[in-house]
Scaffold this motif. Structure first.
Motif, PDB file in Angstrom:
ATOM      1  N   ALA A  47      -4.337   8.140  -4.910  1.00 23.82           N
ATOM      2  CA  ALA A  47      -4.510   9.041  -3.775  1.00 23.82           C
ATOM      3  C   ALA A  47      -3.141   9.573  -3.381  1.00 23.82           C
ATOM      4  O   ALA A  47      -2.149   8.838  -3.412  1.00 23.82           O
ATOM      5  CB  ALA A  47      -5.133   8.300  -2.598  1.00 23.82           C
ATOM      6  N   VAL A  48      -3.088  10.843  -3.038  1.00 20.79           N
ATOM      7  CA  VAL A  48      -1.855  11.456  -2.567  1.00 20.79           C
ATOM      8  C   VAL A  48      -2.138  11.932  -1.148  1.00 20.79           C
ATOM      9  O   VAL A  48      -3.004  12.785  -0.942  1.00 20.79           O
ATOM     10  CB  VAL A  48      -1.419  12.630  -3.467  1.00 20.79           C
ATOM     11  CG1 VAL A  48      -0.072  13.165  -3.026  1.00 20.79           C
ATOM     12  CG2 VAL A  48      -1.379  12.200  -4.929  1.00 20.79           C
ATOM     13  N   LEU A  49      -1.422  11.359  -0.180  1.00 23.15           N
ATOM     14  CA  LEU A  49      -1.737  11.582   1.225  1.00 23.15           C
ATOM     15  C   LEU A  49      -0.674  12.434   1.908  1.00 23.15           C
ATOM     16  O   LEU A  49       0.513  12.105   1.891  1.00 23.15           O
ATOM     17  CB  LEU A  49      -1.871  10.243   1.949  1.00 23.15           C
ATOM     18  CG  LEU A  49      -2.915   9.285   1.350  1.00 23.15           C
ATOM     19  CD1 LEU A  49      -2.873   7.952   2.055  1.00 23.15           C
ATOM     20  CD2 LEU A  49      -4.296   9.894   1.406  1.00 23.15           C
ATOM     21  N   VAL A  50      -1.133  13.540   2.499  1.00 23.43           N
ATOM     22  CA  VAL A  50      -0.278  14.449   3.253  1.00 23.43           C
ATOM     23  C   VAL A  50      -1.037  14.777   4.541  1.00 23.43           C
ATOM     24  O   VAL A  50      -1.450  15.901   4.760  1.00 23.43           O
ATOM     25  CB  VAL A  50       0.020  15.746   2.471  1.00 23.43           C
ATOM     26  CG1 VAL A  50       1.059  16.588   3.186  1.00 23.43           C
ATOM     27  CG2 VAL A  50       0.451  15.463   1.068  1.00 23.43           C
ATOM     28  N   THR A  51      -1.246  13.761   5.361  1.00 22.26           N
ATOM     29  CA  THR A  51      -1.971  13.929   6.616  1.00 22.26           C
ATOM     30  C   THR A  51      -1.114  13.366   7.747  1.00 22.26           C
ATOM     31  O   THR A  51      -0.129  12.671   7.482  1.00 22.26           O
ATOM     32  CB  THR A  51      -3.330  13.202   6.558  1.00 22.26           C
ATOM     33  OG1 THR A  51      -3.108  11.810   6.351  1.00 22.26           O
ATOM     34  CG2 THR A  51      -4.209  13.745   5.443  1.00 22.26           C
ATOM     35  N   GLN A  65     -10.914  -0.014   0.032  1.00 25.52           N
ATOM     36  CA  GLN A  65     -12.283  -0.551  -0.017  1.00 25.52           C
ATOM     37  C   GLN A  65     -13.071   0.059  -1.163  1.00 25.52           C
ATOM     38  O   GLN A  65     -13.916  -0.606  -1.760  1.00 25.52           O
ATOM     39  CB  GLN A  65     -13.003  -0.300   1.309  1.00 25.52           C
ATOM     40  CG  GLN A  65     -12.496  -1.167   2.428  1.00 25.52           C
ATOM     41  CD  GLN A  65     -13.030  -0.752   3.789  1.00 25.52           C
ATOM     42  OE1 GLN A  65     -13.618   0.328   3.966  1.00 25.52           O
ATOM     43  NE2 GLN A  65     -12.821  -1.607   4.773  1.00 25.52           N
ATOM     44  N   ARG A  66     -12.792   1.309  -1.483  1.00 27.17           N
ATOM     45  CA  ARG A  66     -13.479   1.974  -2.600  1.00 27.17           C
ATOM     46  C   ARG A  66     -12.946   1.533  -3.952  1.00 27.17           C
ATOM     47  O   ARG A  66     -13.577   1.778  -4.972  1.00 27.17           O
ATOM     48  CB  ARG A  66     -13.307   3.488  -2.491  1.00 27.17           C
ATOM     49  CG  ARG A  66     -14.189   4.096  -1.421  1.00 27.17           C
ATOM     50  CD  ARG A  66     -14.321   5.550  -1.630  1.00 27.17           C
ATOM     51  NE  ARG A  66     -15.028   5.838  -2.873  1.00 27.17           N
ATOM     52  CZ  ARG A  66     -15.677   6.955  -3.108  1.00 27.17           C
ATOM     53  NH1 ARG A  66     -15.724   7.876  -2.184  1.00 27.17           N
ATOM     54  NH2 ARG A  66     -16.268   7.166  -4.260  1.00 27.17           N
ATOM     55  N   GLY A  67     -11.730   0.943  -3.977  1.00 27.37           N
ATOM     56  CA  GLY A  67     -11.159   0.495  -5.239  1.00 27.37           C
ATOM     57  C   GLY A  67      -9.977   1.293  -5.742  1.00 27.37           C
ATOM     58  O   GLY A  67      -9.507   1.072  -6.860  1.00 27.37           O
ATOM     59  N   THR A  68      -9.485   2.227  -4.950  1.00 28.40           N
ATOM     60  CA  THR A  68      -8.288   2.979  -5.332  1.00 28.40           C
ATOM     61  C   THR A  68      -7.134   1.997  -5.477  1.00 28.40           C
ATOM     62  O   THR A  68      -6.962   1.102  -4.662  1.00 28.40           O
ATOM     63  CB  THR A  68      -7.979   4.057  -4.269  1.00 28.40           C
ATOM     64  OG1 THR A  68      -9.090   4.951  -4.206  1.00 28.40           O
ATOM     65  CG2 THR A  68      -6.711   4.828  -4.604  1.00 28.40           C
ATOM     66  N   ARG A  69      -6.319   2.154  -6.518  1.00 33.77           N
ATOM     67  CA  ARG A  69      -5.271   1.180  -6.837  1.00 33.77           C
ATOM     68  C   ARG A  69      -3.883   1.572  -6.358  1.00 33.77           C
ATOM     69  O   ARG A  69      -3.005   0.720  -6.267  1.00 33.77           O
ATOM     70  CB  ARG A  69      -5.232   0.944  -8.348  1.00 33.77           C
ATOM     71  CG  ARG A  69      -6.554   0.491  -8.945  1.00 33.77           C
ATOM     72  CD  ARG A  69      -7.073  -0.779  -8.356  1.00 33.77           C
ATOM     73  NE  ARG A  69      -6.157  -1.847  -8.737  1.00 33.77           N
ATOM     74  CZ  ARG A  69      -6.074  -3.017  -8.147  1.00 33.77           C
ATOM     75  NH1 ARG A  69      -6.837  -3.294  -7.140  1.00 33.77           N
ATOM     76  NH2 ARG A  69      -5.207  -3.903  -8.541  1.00 33.77           N
ATOM     77  N   ALA A  70      -3.671   2.877  -6.064  1.00 33.88           N
ATOM     78  CA  ALA A  70      -2.332   3.310  -5.663  1.00 33.88           C
ATOM     79  C   ALA A  70      -2.422   4.545  -4.791  1.00 33.88           C
ATOM     80  O   ALA A  70      -3.367   5.325  -4.895  1.00 33.88           O
ATOM     81  CB  ALA A  70      -1.478   3.610  -6.893  1.00 33.88           C
ATOM     82  N   ALA A  71      -1.397   4.692  -3.939  1.00 30.58           N
ATOM     83  CA  ALA A  71      -1.302   5.878  -3.082  1.00 30.58           C
ATOM     84  C   ALA A  71       0.147   6.325  -3.012  1.00 30.58           C
ATOM     85  O   ALA A  71       1.059   5.499  -2.965  1.00 30.58           O
ATOM     86  CB  ALA A  71      -1.824   5.586  -1.676  1.00 30.58           C
TER      87      ALA A  71
END
Length: 187
Positions: A47-51, A65-71
């Motif tokens: 996930a790439v977060l720009v919020t 919780q969904r299983g994403t491994r990195a941000a």
């Protein structure tokens, strides 16, 4: 920053799905945008977060919780300069990631580029060529300076990583990873 990041993600040639999330926009650069993380049709690996900073801990928890491994957290405002509220948000983000073993690059970083995979999860203004050199720095400005120098000279990279505030992933983590990466000849 979000517009440049979207352009880079969508134009770098990544072969997997890119699933923009935006609460109000129906499409980002012509790609369908999902209203929230819960609406995604599959779990993203990255996930790439720009919020805004207050939204980050909740998003990290939901992604974990969904299983994403990195941000990669591009957003700034997590205690840089001793800001107390930012420090609280930084700890809340780490606490949200920890139970899911979700790793975080950043916050307050330029992003991550892996040219050989077509991944440009950054707001860098130039796209590098693939190559065998990995460049890792805290500073996003150094990444852009290196790109300014390398692109016209045809010098390619296996990875360019701006670690930013290093809330989680640090130089040691990147060195361990890159030392065993088959595409990296030098760091």
């Amino acid at each position: 920053v979000g517009a440049v990041l979207a352009r880079n993600l969508l134009s770098a040639g990544f072969g997997g799905p890119i699933m923009p999330v935006h609460p109000r926009e129906r499409a980002i650069n012509g790609v369908y945008a999902y209203r929230d993380v819960a609406s995604l049709p599959e779990t993203p690996d990255l996930a790439v977060l720009v919020t805004p900073p207050p939204s980050i801990p909740g998003l990290v928890a939901e992604l974990g919780q969904r299983g994403t491994r990195a941000a990669v957290i591009i957003t700034a405002g997590f205690g840089e300069g001793g800001n107390e509220e930012g420090s609280r948000l930084r700890q809340a983000t780490l606490d949200a990631a920890r139970p899911h073993l979700l790793r975080i690059v950043g916050p307050n970083c330029l992003g991550v580029l892996v040219p050989g995979s077509g991944l440009n999860a950054s707001f860098a203004h130039l796209a590098p060529q693939p190559g065998g050199v990995a460049f890792v720095t805290q500073s996003g400005a150094l990444v852009t300076s290196v790109l300014d120098w390398a692109v016209p000279r045809g010098i390619g990279f296996s990875h360019l990583v701006s670690l930013g505030a290093m809330a989680d992933v640090d130089f040691g983590d990147m060195l361990d990873y890159l030392a065993s990466d088959g595409q990296t000849r030098a760091i």
